[in-house]
Design an enzyme around this catalytic site. Structure first.
Site, PDB file in Angstrom:
ATOM      1  N   LYS A 221      -7.985  -5.043  12.444  1.00  0.00           N
ATOM      2  CA  LYS A 221      -7.390  -3.859  12.685  1.00  0.00           C
ATOM      3  C   LYS A 221      -6.973  -5.001  14.407  1.00  0.00           C
ATOM      4  O   LYS A 221      -5.541  -5.089  14.746  1.00  0.00           O
ATOM      5  CB  LYS A 221      -6.917  -2.634  13.213  1.00  0.00           C
ATOM      6  CG  LYS A 221      -7.605  -1.659  11.872  1.00  0.00           C
ATOM      7  CD  LYS A 221      -5.927  -1.965  11.194  1.00  0.00           C
ATOM      8  CE  LYS A 221      -6.002  -1.221   9.771  1.00  0.00           C
ATOM      9  NZ  LYS A 221      -5.164  -1.468   9.007  1.00  0.00           N
TER      10      LYS A 221
ATOM     11  N   ILE B  21      -4.261  10.483  11.042  1.00  0.00           N
ATOM     12  CA  ILE B  21      -3.364  10.879  10.195  1.00  0.00           C
ATOM     13  C   ILE B  21      -4.193  11.572   9.499  1.00  0.00           C
ATOM     14  O   ILE B  21      -5.275  10.722   8.805  1.00  0.00           O
ATOM     15  CB  ILE B  21      -2.439   9.658   9.662  1.00  0.00           C
ATOM     16  CG1 ILE B  21      -2.333   8.981  11.085  1.00  0.00           C
ATOM     17  CG2 ILE B  21      -1.558   9.975   9.337  1.00  0.00           C
ATOM     18  CD1 ILE B  21      -1.270   9.793  12.295  1.00  0.00           C
TER      19      ILE B  21
ATOM     20  N   VAL C  64      -3.248  -7.605  -1.842  1.00  0.00           N
ATOM     21  CA  VAL C  64      -2.059  -8.561  -0.566  1.00  0.00           C
ATOM     22  C   VAL C  64      -3.158  -9.495  -0.665  1.00  0.00           C
ATOM     23  O   VAL C  64      -3.071 -10.509   0.429  1.00  0.00           O
ATOM     24  CB  VAL C  64      -1.484  -7.279   0.035  1.00  0.00           C
ATOM     25  CG1 VAL C  64      -0.487  -6.993  -0.014  1.00  0.00           C
ATOM     26  CG2 VAL C  64      -3.464  -6.885   0.975  1.00  0.00           C
TER      27      VAL C  64
ATOM     28  N   TYR D 260     -13.725  -3.435  10.293  1.00  0.00           N
ATOM     29  CA  TYR D 260     -12.153  -2.547  10.261  1.00  0.00           C
ATOM     30  C   TYR D 260     -11.751  -2.734  11.579  1.00  0.00           C
ATOM     31  O   TYR D 260     -10.120  -2.348  11.756  1.00  0.00           O
ATOM     32  CB  TYR D 260     -12.283  -0.944  10.138  1.00  0.00           C
ATOM     33  CG  TYR D 260     -10.926   0.055  10.090  1.00  0.00           C
ATOM     34  CD1 TYR D 260     -10.593  -0.375   9.274  1.00  0.00           C
ATOM     35  CD2 TYR D 260     -10.550   0.504  11.463  1.00  0.00           C
ATOM     36  CE1 TYR D 260      -8.704   0.420   8.622  1.00  0.00           C
ATOM     37  CE2 TYR D 260      -9.063   1.409  10.304  1.00  0.00           C
ATOM     38  CZ  TYR D 260      -8.494   1.460   9.704  1.00  0.00           C
ATOM     39  OH  TYR D 260      -7.559   1.851   9.919  1.00  0.00           O
TER      40      TYR D 260
ATOM     41  N   ASN E 143       1.224  -2.133   5.143  1.00  0.00           N
ATOM     42  CA  ASN E 143       0.170  -1.098   5.233  1.00  0.00           C
ATOM     43  C   ASN E 143      -0.875  -1.612   4.687  1.00  0.00           C
ATOM     44  O   ASN E 143      -1.393  -0.491   4.978  1.00  0.00           O
ATOM     45  CB  ASN E 143       1.503   0.249   5.141  1.00  0.00           C
ATOM     46  CG  ASN E 143       0.822   1.226   4.885  1.00  0.00           C
ATOM     47  OD1 ASN E 143       0.638   2.308   5.575  1.00  0.00           O
ATOM     48  ND2 ASN E 143       0.786   2.027   3.924  1.00  0.00           N
TER      49      ASN E 143
ATOM     50  N   GLY F 289       0.897  -1.395  -0.240  1.00  0.00           N
ATOM     51  CA  GLY F 289       0.118   0.352  -0.015  1.00  0.00           C
ATOM     52  C   GLY F 289       0.871   1.227  -0.179  1.00  0.00           C
ATOM     53  O   GLY F 289      -0.124   2.310   0.442  1.00  0.00           O
ATOM     54  N   ALA F 290       1.984   1.225  -0.809  1.00  0.00           N
ATOM     55  CA  ALA F 290       3.001   2.085  -0.863  1.00  0.00           C
ATOM     56  C   ALA F 290       2.846   3.233  -1.299  1.00  0.00           C
ATOM     57  O   ALA F 290       3.558   3.966  -1.919  1.00  0.00           O
ATOM     58  CB  ALA F 290       4.398   1.764  -0.663  1.00  0.00           C
TER      59      ALA F 290
HETATM   60  P1  NAD Z   1      -5.321   5.326   1.782  1.00  0.00           P
HETATM   61  O1  NAD Z   1      -5.999   4.756   1.522  1.00  0.00           O
HETATM   62  O2  NAD Z   1      -3.808   6.157   1.698  1.00  0.00           O
HETATM   63  O3  NAD Z   1      -2.937   4.309   1.004  1.00  0.00           O
HETATM   64  C1  NAD Z   1      -3.667   3.193   0.748  1.00  0.00           C
HETATM   65  C2  NAD Z   1      -2.948   2.526  -0.125  1.00  0.00           C
HETATM   66  O4  NAD Z   1      -2.777   1.204  -0.003  1.00  0.00           O
HETATM   67  C3  NAD Z   1      -3.462   2.548  -1.356  1.00  0.00           C
HETATM   68  O5  NAD Z   1      -2.102   2.430  -2.168  1.00  0.00           O
HETATM   69  C4  NAD Z   1      -3.927   2.279  -1.804  1.00  0.00           C
HETATM   70  O6  NAD Z   1      -3.717   1.081  -3.316  1.00  0.00           O
HETATM   71  C5  NAD Z   1      -3.442   0.655  -1.558  1.00  0.00           C
HETATM   72  N1  NAD Z   1      -4.324  -0.793  -1.082  1.00  0.00           N
HETATM   73  C6  NAD Z   1      -5.993  -1.061  -1.255  1.00  0.00           C
HETATM   74  N2  NAD Z   1      -5.980  -2.027  -1.221  1.00  0.00           N
HETATM   75  C7  NAD Z   1      -4.503  -3.016  -1.471  1.00  0.00           C
HETATM   76  C8  NAD Z   1      -4.215  -4.367  -2.090  1.00  0.00           C
HETATM   77  N3  NAD Z   1      -5.693  -5.288  -1.381  1.00  0.00           N
HETATM   78  N4  NAD Z   1      -3.337  -4.669  -2.322  1.00  0.00           N
HETATM   79  C9  NAD Z   1      -2.526  -3.636  -2.559  1.00  0.00           C
HETATM   80  N5  NAD Z   1      -2.325  -2.442  -2.087  1.00  0.00           N
HETATM   81  C10 NAD Z   1      -4.335  -1.754  -1.576  1.00  0.00           C
HETATM   82  O7  NAD Z   1      -4.664   4.786   2.931  1.00  0.00           O
HETATM   83  P2  NAD Z   1      -3.010   5.393   4.724  1.00  0.00           P
HETATM   84  O8  NAD Z   1      -4.214   6.187   4.931  1.00  0.00           O
HETATM   85  O9  NAD Z   1      -2.116   6.176   4.179  1.00  0.00           O
HETATM   86  O10 NAD Z   1      -3.362   4.217   5.579  1.00  0.00           O
HETATM   87  C11 NAD Z   1      -2.637   3.392   5.505  1.00  0.00           C
HETATM   88  C12 NAD Z   1      -2.880   2.613   6.438  1.00  0.00           C
HETATM   89  O11 NAD Z   1      -2.872   2.794   7.508  1.00  0.00           O
HETATM   90  C13 NAD Z   1      -3.948   0.884   6.413  1.00  0.00           C
HETATM   91  O12 NAD Z   1      -3.960   0.159   7.137  1.00  0.00           O
HETATM   92  C14 NAD Z   1      -4.579   2.059   7.590  1.00  0.00           C
HETATM   93  O13 NAD Z   1      -5.537   0.934   7.510  1.00  0.00           O
HETATM   94  C15 NAD Z   1      -4.021   2.355   8.328  1.00  0.00           C
HETATM   95  N6  NAD Z   1      -4.758   3.586   9.172  1.00  0.00           N
HETATM   96  C16 NAD Z   1      -5.011   4.894   8.813  1.00  0.00           C
HETATM   97  C17 NAD Z   1      -4.872   5.725   9.568  1.00  0.00           C
HETATM   98  C18 NAD Z   1      -5.210   7.286   8.916  1.00  0.00           C
HETATM   99  O14 NAD Z   1      -5.903   8.313  10.113  1.00  0.00           O
HETATM  100  N7  NAD Z   1      -5.151   7.442   7.648  1.00  0.00           N
HETATM  101  C19 NAD Z   1      -5.149   5.820  11.157  1.00  0.00           C
HETATM  102  C20 NAD Z   1      -4.999   4.584  11.638  1.00  0.00           C
HETATM  103  C21 NAD Z   1      -4.526   3.411  11.151  1.00  0.00           C
END
Ligand code: NAD
Length: 250
Positions: A162, A191, A67, A158, A93, A16-17
């Protein structure tokens, strides 16, 4: 002596990078010296992220994988290992939300969130466990959430995924510790990314009020914590969940 927390000579695979927190993690690990495998479904953005890293002088490749799909992950890991010879650091991630109250939640939304957020981490860790064990070195870091600790209304899927990741982290830490592989989790609070952009203003306001540091987190706040856990110096830290939430949950 090498620099404190240097990742020189290491290769990191971040799922997810292509954007958000994952991209910040990939760039931060690269800045500390690691070569990077950018894994995502969004190949346009993943290529862009890899190019940004390459421009800083590190090696980076973008690989497509879902993934949640074991075959897709296996093929991607094979390509990554062929390119770099080893993966030292795995950051699970990739994650999504499909929020809704339980009365209205579709089975498909439950399954998709669990498949990507929890099974996705299993698929990647399983594919890399053997090569890491052979190398007698590894750092696995799972991105969970404070929702997995406190539970969040409207997020049974969710929060379960988690919370599951936290149990997964502890169990795997016990399995792999004797091979010099640490397994830890990072639990972000609120975030600012695309994921949180769509939340209603009242949810954002409440989150801010609950955060002693009086600001929302930045993707880099999470990336710095991951870089710390990914370093050689963190070799006696395993099975922990490091909250990076500005004090929101304590
Ligand atoms: P985001 O949606 O900006 O990025 C997630 C990325 O994962 C995207 O590039 C997407 O294309 C990719 N992705 C989705 N499904 C996929 C799959 N099946 N295979 C491969 N890649 C896939 O989200 P983010 O805010 O950057 O979140 C990243 C991580 O942090 C997540 O696990 C999220 O649950 C966790 N998180 C985020 C927050 C927040 O406040 N943003 C808080 C707690 C946890």
């Amino acid at each position: 002596m090498s620099e404190f927390l240097s990742l020189e000579g290491r290769t990191a695979l971040v799922t997810g990078a292509a954007r958000g927190i994952g991209k910040a993690i990939a760039k931060t690990l690269a800045a500390r010296g690691a070569n990077i495998v950018v894994v995502d479904l969004r190949m346009d953005l993943a290529e862009e992220a890899a190019q940004e890293i390459t421009a800083t002088g590190r090696k980076a490749i973008a690989l497509e994988a879902d993934v949640s799909n074991q075959e897709s992950v296996k093929a991607m890991i094979k390509t990554a290992l062929a390119k770099f010879g080893k993966i030292d650091i795995l950051v699970n991630n990739a994650g999504i939300t499909r929020d809704g109250l339980i009365m209205r939640m579709k089975e498909a939304d439950w399954d998709l969130v669990l498949d990507i957020n929890l099974k996705g981490a299993f698929n990647c860790a399983q594919a890399l466990a053997r090569p890491m064990m052979k190398n007698r070195y590894g750092r696995i870091i799972n991105i969970t959430s404070v929702s997995g600790i406190t539970g969040q209304a409207g997020q049974t899927n969710y929060s379960s995924s988690k919370a599951g990741l936290i149990g997964f982290t502890k169990a795997l830490a016990k399995e792999l510790g004797s091979r010099n592989i640490t397994v830890n989790a990072v639990a972000p609070g609120f975030i600012e990314t695309v994921l949180t952009e769509e939340l209603p203003d009242e949810v954002r306001d409440i989150s801010l009020k609950l955060t002693p540091m009086a600001r929302f987190g930045k993707p880099e706040d999470i990336a710095n914590a991951v870089a710390f856990l990914a370093a050689e110096e963190s070799s006696f830290i395993t099975g922990v969940t490091l909250q990076v939430d500005g004090g929101m949950v304590m």
